[in-house]
Design an enzyme around this catalytic site. Structure first.
Site, PDB file in Angstrom:
ATOM      1  N   LYS A   1      -7.610  31.597 -25.783  1.00 61.02           N
ATOM      2  CA  LYS A   1      -8.609  30.670 -26.342  1.00 61.02           C
ATOM      3  C   LYS A   1     -10.004  31.298 -26.475  1.00 61.02           C
ATOM      4  CE  LYS A   1      -7.184  27.757 -23.155  1.00 61.02           C
ATOM      5  NZ  LYS A   1      -6.754  26.627 -22.325  1.00 61.02           N
TER       6      LYS A   1
ATOM      7  N   ASP B   1      -2.905  23.492 -16.566  1.00 62.13           N
ATOM      8  CA  ASP B   1      -3.164  22.120 -17.045  1.00 62.13           C
ATOM      9  C   ASP B   1      -1.896  21.384 -17.478  1.00 62.13           C
ATOM     10  OD1 ASP B   1      -2.978  23.855 -19.209  1.00 62.13           O
ATOM     11  OD2 ASP B   1      -4.674  23.020 -20.310  1.00 62.13           O
TER      12      ASP B   1
END
Ligand code: BGC
Length: 442
Positions: A160, A196
């Site tokens: 990311k 996550d």
């Protein structure tokens, strides 16, 4: 615009539609490859799917206690408190959100972890918590890490767009512990390190035992599911029938039909050759794909009379949110910086945004179908998929297009796959994993 230019535009749009199409036949092929990569990943063979065990099972719903969680996602940090009533209910407490300054994501690793510790300090201050009382802190860390224990793991590679120096290869819970110590916050014990997706699955299954998948569709994308420990050939299990959650790291899946725009985006990215599925699906990249297509059309003289507006020139200036606004009913092009563009040009840009987002949603649906059918090939049972992330929660039509794909694949069995939004699930879920770990120590 003369007739031949208008024809060129239409031709190019139909070519784009073909290049960004994912038919149900194409989805079926991807599922076959996905299963193959899952099998290889579990066996420790070369695979684009890392299949990382979390070394915890799903919660039973009976875990209790109060926990803090620090959630380092793609663009934000959240610090929150959660209490678990032991009866399937997790009540979120106070929460603070902090935007991560862009320079910290690519600067020195210590500075990033100092910022994390400072955010926890600000949370204590904002909510007037007692900084002398001991607390268990769960660390939701949204990157691929090799778990060493429930509260320890080594970062394999940043994703990311993160590139903070000196962190890859390090044990990240220890980096956080050191940063907390540097701020004098010795009262905090890092009790769990949780991807996550694992947090999202834990949050979903704490409330609903039928929940067997956690998915993130946000800045990045990934999923996890419960696996029999014995199938993780690369990590010999004490009890093969025990369950462990496996973090698939599906963002890195690469047996996919990529087009020229995908290849160019990948080559120009911070991590070429990696996260190929993520670069077609997740919020971080959708705007950039759209921007690249628009630039290519402009270069051929088919948009903006051949002169790209300044807003199209900066890489990553277009976000998925801007795209959603442009392709929505209100046709709001301000985020893309194209308010003043000709109506015909805006119509085409809107169409490009829709094509890119539609493929993303169908690929996300395909990946979910692959994992659910890995667990249950004939879809004999009901499955709940807990999903967090802004793309799923906020991009108009995204969940519906995922559902359409499932309908094409499985007909009247498709409703056996239920999506449940897990808003902020990763943080609360990380707290639940800390509770699972605490219960297993007792
Ligand atoms: C990371 C995953 C994470 C996902 C969603 C990806 O870039 O590799 O670990 O779960 O983003 O945040």
């Amino acid at each position: 615009m003369n007739n031949s230019a208008a024809r060129d535009r239409t031709d190019l749009l139909s070519r784009l539609a073909r290049e960004f199409q994912l038919s149900s036949g194409g989805a079926r092929e991807i599922i076959v490859h996905f299963h193959d990569e899952m099998r290889r990943g579990l066996a420790g063979e070369a695979s684009s799917l890392k299949m990382l065990p979390a070394f915890v099972p799903r919660p039973r719903g009976t875990e209790r206690g109060s926990f803090l969680a620090l959630d380092l996602g793609g663009t934000n940090i959240r610090v929150l408190a959660a209490s678990l009533d032991g009866n399937g209910r997790a009540t979120p407490g106070p929460v603070s959100r902090f935007a991560i300054p862009r320079e910290l994501t690519t600067g020195a690793g210590d500075a990033l972890f100092d910022f994390l510790a400072a955010s926890v300090g600000a949370f204590f201050h904002d909510h007037r918590l007692d900084a002398c009382r001991p607390y268990d802190l769960a660390f939701a860390f949204s990157f691929p890490f090799l778990p060493l224990a429930v509260a320890a793991g080594r970062l394999l590679s940043w994703t990311k767009g993160f590139a903070a120096a000196g962190v890859e290869g390090q044990e990240v819970a220890a980096l956080l512990r050191n940063a907390l110590r540097r701020r004098g916050m010795e009262n905090l014990r890092v009790a769990a390190l949780v991807n996550d997706t694992v947090g999202t699955l834990a949050a979903g299954s704490y409330a609903d035992p039928a929940c067997d998948m956690g998915v993130i569709l946000g800045t990045g994308t990934n999923a996890c599911y419960p696996e029999r420990a014995g199938r993780l050939v690369k990590y010999p299990a004490a009890a093969p029938e025990d369950e462990t959650i496996v973090n698939i790291e599906w963002g890195n899946f690469d047996r996919l039909p990529a087009n020229d725009y995908d290849r160019e985006l990948d080559l120009a990215s911070a991590n070429p050759g990696r996260q190929r599925l993520e670069k077609m699906v997740s919020g971080m990249y959708l705007g950039e794909l759209g921007r690249r297509i628009v630039l290519a059309m402009t270069a051929r003289g088919l948009l903006f009379r051949g002169a790209a507006p300044p807003a199209c020139l900066e890489p990553y200036a277009w976000t998925a949110e801007h795209m959603a606004l442009a392709s929505g009913d209100a046709g709001d092009f301000s985020g893309l910086g194209l308010t003043g563009a000709a109506t015909a040009d805006k119509r085409i840009v809107g169409e490009i945004c829709r094509l890119v987002a539609r493929r993303a949603a169908r690929l996300a649906g395909t990946a979910i179908a692959a994992v659910v059918t890995w667990l249950d090939p004939a879809l004999d049972m009901a499955h709940t998929v807990a999903i967090d992330g802004a793309l799923f929660a906020k991009y108009p039509g995204f969940p519906e297009q995922m559902r359409t794909l499932l309908g094409e694949l499985y007909g009247d069995r498709a409703p056996r796959i239920a999506f449940t939004p897990a808003r902020d699930g990763s943080g609360i879920g990380a707290a639940i994993v800390a509770a699972v770990a605490a219960a297993s120590r007792e």
